[in-house]
Design a protein around this motif. Structure first.
Motif, PDB file in Angstrom:
ATOM      1  N   THR A 170      33.987  36.440  33.982  1.00 16.80           N
ATOM      2  CA  THR A 170      33.737  35.714  32.740  1.00 16.80           C
ATOM      3  C   THR A 170      32.622  36.395  31.959  1.00 16.80           C
ATOM      4  OG1 THR A 170      33.251  33.543  31.776  1.00 16.80           O
ATOM      5  CG2 THR A 170      32.049  34.160  33.791  1.00 16.80           C
ATOM      6  N   ILE A 218      40.901  39.398  28.045  1.00 13.70           N
ATOM      7  CA  ILE A 218      39.763  39.197  28.954  1.00 13.70           C
ATOM      8  C   ILE A 218      38.689  38.380  28.242  1.00 13.70           C
ATOM      9  CG2 ILE A 218      40.155  41.234  30.397  1.00 13.70           C
ATOM     10  CD1 ILE A 218      37.955  42.637  28.675  1.00 13.70           C
ATOM     11  N   THR A 271      37.748  35.181  28.686  1.00 15.97           N
ATOM     12  CA  THR A 271      37.191  34.034  29.396  1.00 15.97           C
ATOM     13  C   THR A 271      35.675  34.002  29.239  1.00 15.97           C
ATOM     14  OG1 THR A 271      38.967  34.118  31.034  1.00 15.97           O
ATOM     15  CG2 THR A 271      36.980  32.890  31.629  1.00 15.97           C
ATOM     16  N   ILE A 289      36.838  43.506  35.331  1.00 19.23           N
ATOM     17  CA  ILE A 289      38.048  43.819  34.566  1.00 19.23           C
ATOM     18  C   ILE A 289      38.775  45.014  35.179  1.00 19.23           C
ATOM     19  CG2 ILE A 289      37.172  42.813  32.426  1.00 19.23           C
ATOM     20  CD1 ILE A 289      36.571  45.670  31.463  1.00 19.23           C
ATOM     21  N   ASP A 301      41.463  40.045  34.293  1.00 17.20           N
ATOM     22  CA  ASP A 301      40.354  39.186  33.871  1.00 17.20           C
ATOM     23  C   ASP A 301      39.880  38.403  35.077  1.00 17.20           C
ATOM     24  OD1 ASP A 301      38.487  37.833  32.411  1.00 17.20           O
ATOM     25  OD2 ASP A 301      39.892  36.589  31.292  1.00 17.20           O
TER      26      ASP A 301
END
Length: 826
Positions: free
Chosen positions: A294, A234, A236, A286, A291
């Protein structure tokens, strides 16, 4: 005449037997805790973790085991070392957790949580064994090891239940990249579910998620939606502030709706270039381990590290009652901040934010919230902030009598029955007269205490102590890439009030001690090249203790020559102006990491004696002759030092926080020399070279007398020999050595290689010992431990015989070693 001789022999034998009968066990001599000159905040040494059980609080000490208190709200909480005398094999505590379904079940994990780094990363530290994971199922009364794998650096423990666990590891002891996540269930036992190094786990219980923070990678955040069985990236949006920055210490916190991720970062091409960034994202992004969003950096992230050392830490905690507030703590001078995270407003929680102006000890580690108060553990212990949500709340110490100080050296004042010690991150300290395990010490020289000594020929005895770089680095400018600082400011920030000395090297004298600073920077040694080592060696000449001898790699006349210098300190000196300039004594071939000055050679007093050691050679000068340089049988590690720029200023970065070698020379025979050391500061190298090398020929030849030492210590990693010291008897010579498991002794000329522990675990904990010293007038052995303060052994010669032989041999006569040293001058 024959009857007189027989009577004299009988009397001596009786005296020897009486000395044995009076021999004592090891005694803890403190500090119960430490305070600076004003005594406002108490320090206890480095604490890594804090948790609250059903009826007691628990802290994990970096090198001193697990401690517990049931009276945290008292002005001076009483702490007990609850892992002492338990079947556990680790005192270096790196993580703790309480089972979420049963507060009587407490877990503690082992690893390198000390700040005493030796290399350039997290793996090579002055820590004890990484024994695995221990558990108490009865509220901390009894403890036992679990079957978790040994030699792992445990960084976080999530105890979903008392049997369902998720444990992260940064590395294994012998492989710095061998980290990961382990999952435990009652039916399947342990299973590794992730195979990259991990520094942090956060359990989002309401969402049934666990997030993981990784070091040394831009893909630094992962999530599990199945209690740690599988993991998804996750990461990003993670772009770290600065140039080519990667996290070296990541951490998480969360409020009801938002997850926060923060990290100290470093450019791996320039290890002194550290930075920090804090991010946020909705927890909903999440959900289910996906994901779907961001990471967003906070509008502003304050600098959180002025040490620029990749051993440093930060921590975060979301206020559980105010979703707009976040508490962030860092390293060095960046202690604690209250953050309005949506606007990026950072407010310091020290100095003007408090009614007293007090600041917790620097170098922060973890945060905890209880009953509206913020609990902070640092390299100086436990600190508690009232009313953390706004200005006006005061900090108080929760360290109480927690005796977990990490010391590199300690020496005994025979007249006032006290010690002077050099403590990692916690000053040069002095105990009060007639000290005991319940007395407090006080800081006299600010910074990281390193080398100490005592001249007991004077009355009152004169104690010496130094911080890093013999104090010269505390007055000269140093800098890290992109910012400038002064070490003097950094060291003052380590305490909330100033300590006594006005220099980083001082002598201390008197019952109510006067402290006299000795500023070598003002005596011709201001260039950072001159005194390059964090633990810069000095020694008092055994036969002329007015001679303060130190090694430097430059000259006050500007010569590049390396060698020994002597500073003569008159017996009646009471101020720095009474001390003249150093004079050059002897050139060396290369650096010197440890040395001895003055002794006996060929049965005669030899005040000219110099025996010095670096990583490849032994230097030996006797009888005012030439220095003989002999190669060592096995090379040791070079200590990591600061880079130096073209102006002669040091560049802050990784640095070895202790010597990489240890040296001992027999006081009665300078031909008998012992050496040992770290084989590497790049990794924890395992091999036959971790030995105790002894020469009976002044270094011309050596024998490895390690013998059964590894087996005797019971270590599972490396036994890290240190603090070598000879104890001379009339017809034999004992060699003592500190290890990760206490003090061991062998008679090198009677039963070489046969090592026996000096003291039972009930007398002396299973703890790392960094320094040993012997005071001959009082027959007192002193052990500086890396996590449990100072221990002393009175009637030491008899106690050593008792440990090795079980008794004093019938024909044996105990005699004082005083004849091998300078006599008293009072």
């Amino acid at each position: 005449p024959e009857r007189v001789r027989m009577l004299a022999s009988l009397i001596l034998a009786c005296l020897s037997a009486l000395a044995l009968a009076q021999s004592t066990d090891w005694l803890f001599a403190g500090p119960a805790t430490t305070y600076d000159a004003s005594g406002h905040l108490f320090y206890s040494g480095a604490l890594q973790s804090i948790v609250k059980g059903k009826s007691r609080w628990f802290v994990g000490s970096a090198n001193g085991g697990v401690w517990a208190t049931s009276n945290m709200m008292d002005t001076i909480p009483h702490w007990e070392p609850v892992t002492d005398n338990q079947p556990v094999n680790c005192y270096s505590i790196a993580a703790m957790a309480v089972a979420e379904n049963n507060a009587d079940v407490i877990f503690a994990g082992c690893g390198a949580s000390t700040s005493s780094e030796q290399g350039t990363d997290w793996n090579v530290m002055s820590s004890g064994d990484w024994g695995g994971l221990m558990v108490s199922k009865d509220g901390g009364i009894t403890w036992a090891m679990t079957d978790f794998p040994q030699n792992k650096y445990i960084t976080k423990i999530i105890a979903i239940t008392d049997t369902d666990l998720v444990v992260s590891t940064r590395s294994s002891f012998f492989n710095k990249t061998d980290g990961g996540i382990f999952m435990h269930t009652a039916t399947q036992g342990w299973k590794q579910t992730f195979d990259q190094p991990v520094f942090y786990l956060q359990h989002l219980a309401a969402q049934k998620l666990i997030v993981a923070g990784l070091p040394d990678t831009a893909r630094a955040t992962f999530v599990s939606a199945d209690a740690g069985a599988t993991w998804s990236d996750i990461s990003t949006g993670l772009v770290f502030q600065g140039t080519n920055q990667l996290p070296f210490y990541p951490c998480f916190t969360a409020n009801a709706a938002t997850l926060f991720f923060g990290a100290l970062t470093v450019n791996n091409n320039f290890l002194d270039a550290t930075n920090a960034t804090v991010f946020s994202r909705p927890i909903a992004s999440i959900a289910g381990g996906k994901d779907a969003g961001t990471w967003t950096p906070l509008p502003f992230t304050h600098q959180l590290d002025d040490d620029a050392m990749p051993k440093d830490r930060m921590a975060m905690l979301a206020d559980p009652t105010n979703d707009n507030l976040l508490y962030v703590v860092g390293n060095g001078g960046f202690v604690a901040y209250r953050v309005e995270w949506k606007t990026g407003t950072w407010t310091s929680m020290s100095d003007k934010d408090t009614p007293t102006g007090l600041t917790p000890h620097a170098d922060c580690r973890n945060l905890h919230w209880s009953d509206g108060e913020l609990y902070l553990v640092t390299d100086g212990g436990l600190f508690i902030r009232r009313n953390p949500q706004s200005s006006g709340g005061a900090w108080r110490s929760g360290s109480g009598d927690l005796g977990g100080m990490e010391l590199l050296s300690a020496h005994w004042d025979a007249a006032f029955h006290r010690w002077v010690g050099g403590a990692q991150d916690n000053f040069v300290q002095v105990a009060p007269p007639d000290c005991s395990g319940s007395t407090y010490s006080f800081g006299v020289v600010g910074g990281d205490g390193t080398v100490t000594a005592v001249d007991n020929t004077l009355y009152p005895p004169r104690m010496y102590g130094s911080v890093q770089f013999l104090g010269v680095g505390d007055t000269d400018a140093v800098h890290s890439r992109g910012r400038t600082q002064r070490r003097s400011r950094r060291n003052q920030r380590r305490s909330s009030t100033p300590v006594i000395a006005d220099a980083g090297l001082a002598f201390i004298q008197g019952a109510e001690p006067a402290v006299v600073g000795i500023d070598l920077g003002k005596k011709g040694f201001s260039n950072a090249h001159c005194l390059p080592f964090f633990v810069q060696p000095f020694a008092l000449n055994h036969l002329h203790p007015d001679q303060f001898v130190f090694w430097a790699n430059c000259s006050v006349q500007g010569s590049p020559q390396q060698g020994w210098w002597v500073l003569t300190i008159p017996p009646n000196a009471t101020k720095s102006e009474d001390i003249g300039l150093p004079t050059f004594l002897q050139a060396s071939q290369g650096d010197i990491y440890a040395f001895v000055a003055g002794g006996h050679t060929d049965g005669q007093a030899d005040p000219s004696l110099l025996v010095g050691l670096n990583n490849t050679h032994l230097h030996h000068r006797s009888k005012n002759g030439n220095v003989l340089v002999h190669p060592l049988p096995s090379p040791f590690a070079q200590p990591v030092v600061f880079l130096v720029d073209s102006k002669g200023d040091g560049v802050v970065g990784p640095v070895s926080h202790d010597k990489t070698v240890s040296l001992a020379v027999s006081p009665k025979n300078s031909s008998i020399v012992a050496v040992c050391g770290w084989q590497s500061v790049r990794d924890n190298r395992m091999g036959a070279d971790e030995g105790i090398w002894v020469s009976f020929t002044a270094g011309a030849s050596f024998s490895n007398l390690a013998g059964n030492l590894r087996a005797a210590t019971g270590t599972i990693g490396l036994y890290r020999p240190s603090g070598l010291h000879f104890l001379d008897y009339s017809d034999r010579t004992a060699l003592l050595v500190g290890t990760t498991a206490g003090v061991f002794v062998s008679f090198v000329d009677q039963s070489p290689g046969q090592w026996v522990r000096l003291g039972t675990p009930a007398q002396f904990p299973h703890i790392m010992v960094k320094g040993l010293s012997y005071e001959h007038f009082s027959d007192t052995l002193v052990a500086a431990t890396m996590g449990r303060g100072v221990y002393v052994l009175h009637n030491a010669k008899a106690a050593v015989l008792q440990a090795v032989y079980g008794k004093v041999p019938l024909d044996f006569v105990l005699e004082s070693s005083a004849k091998y040293f300078a006599p008293r001058r009072y």
